[in-house]
Design an enzyme around this catalytic site. Structure first.
Site, mmCIF file in Angstrom:
data_model
loop_
_atom_site.group_PDB
_atom_site.id
_atom_site.type_symbol
_atom_site.label_atom_id
_atom_site.label_comp_id
_atom_site.label_asym_id
_atom_site.label_seq_id
_atom_site.Cartn_x
_atom_site.Cartn_y
_atom_site.Cartn_z
ATOM 1 N N CYS A 1 -17.043 35.467 -14.737
ATOM 2 C CA CYS A 1 -17.149 34.126 -15.305
ATOM 3 C C CYS A 1 -17.656 34.196 -16.743
ATOM 4 O O CYS A 1 -17.061 33.616 -17.641
ATOM 5 C CB CYS A 1 -18.082 33.267 -14.453
ATOM 6 N N GLN B 1 -28.753 15.263 -22.504
ATOM 7 C CA GLN B 1 -29.229 16.625 -22.303
ATOM 8 C C GLN B 1 -29.021 17.065 -20.852
ATOM 9 O O GLN B 1 -29.351 16.313 -19.921
ATOM 10 C CB GLN B 1 -30.708 16.724 -22.659
ATOM 11 N N TYR C 1 -28.978 12.289 -36.633
ATOM 12 C CA TYR C 1 -28.148 12.856 -35.551
ATOM 13 C C TYR C 1 -28.743 12.405 -34.212
ATOM 14 O O TYR C 1 -29.045 13.218 -33.342
ATOM 15 C CB TYR C 1 -28.107 14.389 -35.607
ATOM 16 N N CYS D 1 -21.893 26.853 -8.583
ATOM 17 C CA CYS D 1 -22.478 27.378 -9.819
ATOM 18 C C CYS D 1 -23.988 27.354 -9.647
ATOM 19 O O CYS D 1 -24.567 26.308 -9.317
ATOM 20 C CB CYS D 1 -22.064 26.529 -11.021
ATOM 21 N N CYS E 1 -30.499 23.774 -32.078
ATOM 22 C CA CYS E 1 -29.849 24.514 -30.990
ATOM 23 C C CYS E 1 -29.237 25.811 -31.500
ATOM 24 O O CYS E 1 -28.550 26.508 -30.754
ATOM 25 C CB CYS E 1 -28.785 23.653 -30.309
#
Length: 455
Positions: free
Chosen positions: A80, A285, A314, A162, A411
């Site tokens: 994956c 988030q 932002y 997952c 990030c």
């Protein structure tokens, strides 16, 4: 020595790169980047791409495992590729991420004696994602399958579990696939452009316990709709079932049109004391537990006493804006995406917050225009840009406005380092605090929050 493709070598992994790949050197100094290898491993590697001084290798065998190597929880972790660090102990993952932020600030930003706080890790580095998007297709045997795309491909690695997503995802996938098989609903085929179901989007509210299921479809009608509703509403907390219309022949997952199927077109969730409505298209988030820690750190760095004017640039759907509005006199949010601003205004109304105002547009255009026409100012500016970092014009606007404090949420620590260098060089700010936050356990991504104060 001249190394060639298909050469097989043995080497010790001594470092890890930005994408989580192991890095090792041969005795004569040739560097190899090896996916799936971790620091401390002694490995056998096959060269798949050779340059003059470095190359890329495929891990063939772990000859001596690193003391920090662990068995991945997910059996599909390697094919994956979504969890680049699952074979590395979580303690070592945190160390890797902290060092990565520090290295970028030193090498790119030119900082030394960095005032770095310890990284804020997760109590549970699995089962934390409140959103998952599963592509749907058929395998070589003709069965309908779902899972994730293997890295840099559109080949589905089959899985219905997952280990980063919430546990209820698997039951929802089972029910949707059973419904497709029982009612001859075809998965989408990228090559021919035929078929209906492209993706299954699932969202979950950690605080509310509410579930959303959105089928991304290649059309504007959902067959056997009542049967789908009947099976999904048996799941405790099911709140929203929708379809998203996407008939484009490209890699974009979501279209713009939402078709209500059952229940609401949104779910709710909370971060701290602030509530949010989340639609299939909303940015929110994916790790709300760590997001609360991130926002609490932002609030701590902002040092709000109740009389400050804050600009949140932002701002997205206003997640940070509303968190800051609990302590500020006034918060202005700026976001380029109109839908996000509509969500932000609605979320402000839901929470009864009248000290926030949102604008649609580029921050580097809105802010100078407002300053010139209305004389706006800021005691604190908060920025949370995409991976590419802040636009240079925006950084110039921040410097021109000269707020007492700038809180930078990042990030991507490489672009963070670049922007901090600009603000702290001749820009008149000093770097007071840096705190990495692990929002995405088992992956290479790391959030960083920084406090800048005016000199």
């Amino acid at each position: 020595m001249n190394y060639q493709k298909n050469d097989i070598l043995c080497l010790r992994i001594t470092d890890m790169g930005n994408d989580g790949e192991g890095i090792g050197k041969t005795e004569d100094g040739y560097t190899l980047f090896v996916k799936d290898a971790v620091i401390g491993d002694k490995v056998q590697v096959k060269i798949i791409k050779a340059k003059k001084s470095y190359g890329y290798g495929r891990l063939m065998e772990v000859l001596e495992p690193s003391p920090d190597r662990v068995e991945p929880l997910c059996p599909q972790a390697r094919p994956c590729g979504g969890c680049q660090l699952q074979a590395l102990s979580y303690e070592k993952q945190l160390e890797y991420k902290q060092n990565r932020v520090k290295s970028h600030l030193e090498r790119i930003g030119g900082f030394s004696n960095i005032p770095m706080e310890p990284i804020i890790g997760m109590e549970e580095p699995y089962y934390y994602r409140n959103k998952a998007q599963f592509p749907v297709g058929r395998n070589k045997e003709g069965r309908i399958v779902t899972g994730f795309y293997a890295g840099r491909t559109h080949s589905i690695v089959e899985t219905r579990r997952c280990y980063l997503g919430v546990l209820g995802n698997e039951e929802i996938l089972n029910r949707v696939i059973d419904w497709m098989e029982d009612n001859q609903v075809e998965p989408y085929d990228e090559k021919s452009g035929s078929g209906l179901v492209r993706h299954i989007l699932i969202r979950y509210g950690f605080s509310s316990g509410e579930w959303m299921v959105c089928l991304v479809i290649n059309g504007d009608k959902l067959p056997a709709k009542e049967r789908l509703i009947r099976t999904l509403i048996e799941i405790n907390g099911m709140t929203s079932i929708t379809a998203n219309v996407n008939t484009r022949r490209d890699n974009v997952i979501l279209g713009e049109k939402i078709l209500p199927v059952w229940g609401q077109t949104y779910i709710t969730d909370q971060i701290g004391e602030v509530s949010y409505e989340i639609s299939p298209l909303s940015f929110y988030q994916v790790n709300p537990l760590q997001t609360r820690k991130l926002y609490e750190k932002a609030l701590e760095y902002a040092k709000l006493q109740g009389n400050e004017v804050v600009w949140d640039l932002y701002c997205g759907i206003g997640t940070i804006s509303l968190f800051l509005a609990q302590k500020a006199k006034k918060v202005y949010g700026v976001e380029i995406v109109p839908d996000a601003v509509r969500d932000a205004k609605r979320n402000a109304k839901i929470n009864g917050m009248k000290n926030v105002e949102f604008f649609v547009g580029k921050a580097e255009e809105i802010l100078p225009k407002k300053r010139k026409s209305e004389g706006v100012y800021a005691d604190v500016i908060v920025v949370d840009p995409p991976r590419k970092g802040c636009d240079r014009a925006l950084l110039d606007t921040i410097l021109e406005m000269g707020p007492r404090r700038v809180v930078y949420v990042s990030c991507d620590s490489a672009t963070l380092a670049r922007d901090l260098k600009y603000l702290c060089g001749d820009g008149g700010y000093r770097l007071e605090k840096v705190c990495p936050v692990d929002q995405f356990g088992m992956t290479v991504h790391v959030e960083t929050i920084c406090l800048l104060e005016r000199k």
